[in-house]
Design a protein around this motif. Structure first.
Motif, PDB file in Angstrom:
ATOM      1  N   ARG A  22      -3.839  -6.540  65.639  1.00 18.91           N
ATOM      2  CA  ARG A  22      -3.530  -7.850  65.059  1.00 18.91           C
ATOM      3  C   ARG A  22      -3.378  -8.861  66.180  1.00 18.91           C
ATOM      4  NH1 ARG A  22       0.926  -6.382  60.454  1.00 18.91           N
ATOM      5  NH2 ARG A  22       1.840  -5.123  62.062  1.00 18.91           N
ATOM      6  N   ARG A  23      -4.018  -9.995  65.993  1.00 18.68           N
ATOM      7  CA  ARG A  23      -3.915 -11.087  66.958  1.00 18.68           C
ATOM      8  C   ARG A  23      -4.168 -10.615  68.392  1.00 18.68           C
ATOM      9  NH1 ARG A  23      -0.596 -11.227  63.395  1.00 18.68           N
ATOM     10  NH2 ARG A  23       1.474 -11.906  63.210  1.00 18.68           N
ATOM     11  N   GLY A  24      -5.146  -9.728  68.551  1.00 15.84           N
ATOM     12  CA  GLY A  24      -5.535  -9.272  69.875  1.00 15.84           C
ATOM     13  C   GLY A  24      -4.629  -8.232  70.502  1.00 15.84           C
ATOM     14  N   ARG A  25      -3.682  -7.692  69.733  1.00 18.07           N
ATOM     15  CA  ARG A  25      -2.824  -6.636  70.292  1.00 18.07           C
ATOM     16  C   ARG A  25      -2.643  -5.511  69.292  1.00 18.07           C
ATOM     17  NH1 ARG A  25       3.170  -9.042  69.293  1.00 18.07           N
ATOM     18  NH2 ARG A  25       3.737  -6.938  68.741  1.00 18.07           N
ATOM     19  N   ASP A  27      -0.451  -2.934  67.301  1.00 22.21           N
ATOM     20  CA  ASP A  27       0.918  -2.770  66.794  1.00 22.21           C
ATOM     21  C   ASP A  27       1.054  -1.396  66.158  1.00 22.21           C
ATOM     22  OD1 ASP A  27       1.678  -5.378  67.476  1.00 22.21           O
ATOM     23  OD2 ASP A  27       1.087  -6.173  65.518  1.00 22.21           O
TER      24      ASP A  27
END
Length: 74
Positions: A22-25, A27
């Motif tokens: 998510r959003r480049g990372r 989780d």
């Protein structure tokens, strides 16, 4: 498109880490012990029909192969 969700290789306990990008990372959603656990994690992450994507490689990448087929406890 690369898979957004990764179900990691089985650990010694039988559990598998489930992560989402998510959003480049990446989780961590939790450790799953069944398809039912993965479905619960994906619902909590906002997927409306998570059982529909369990076997879709566009959504989920299973490291170490797909092991569970029936939800436990669900």
């Amino acid at each position: 498109m690369a898979a957004l969700i990764v179900v990691g290789e089985p650990a010694g306990t039988g559990g598998r880490r489930v992560t989402v990008m998510r959003r480049g990372r990446e989780d961590l959603l939790g450790t799953a012990f069944s398809d039912h656990d993965v479905i619960d994690f994906l619902q909590a992450a906002g997927l409306s029909d998570p059982e529909e994507v369990l076997d879709d490689p566009r959504w989920i990448q299973w490291h170490g192969g797909r092991t569970w087929r029936l939800p436990a406890g669900g």
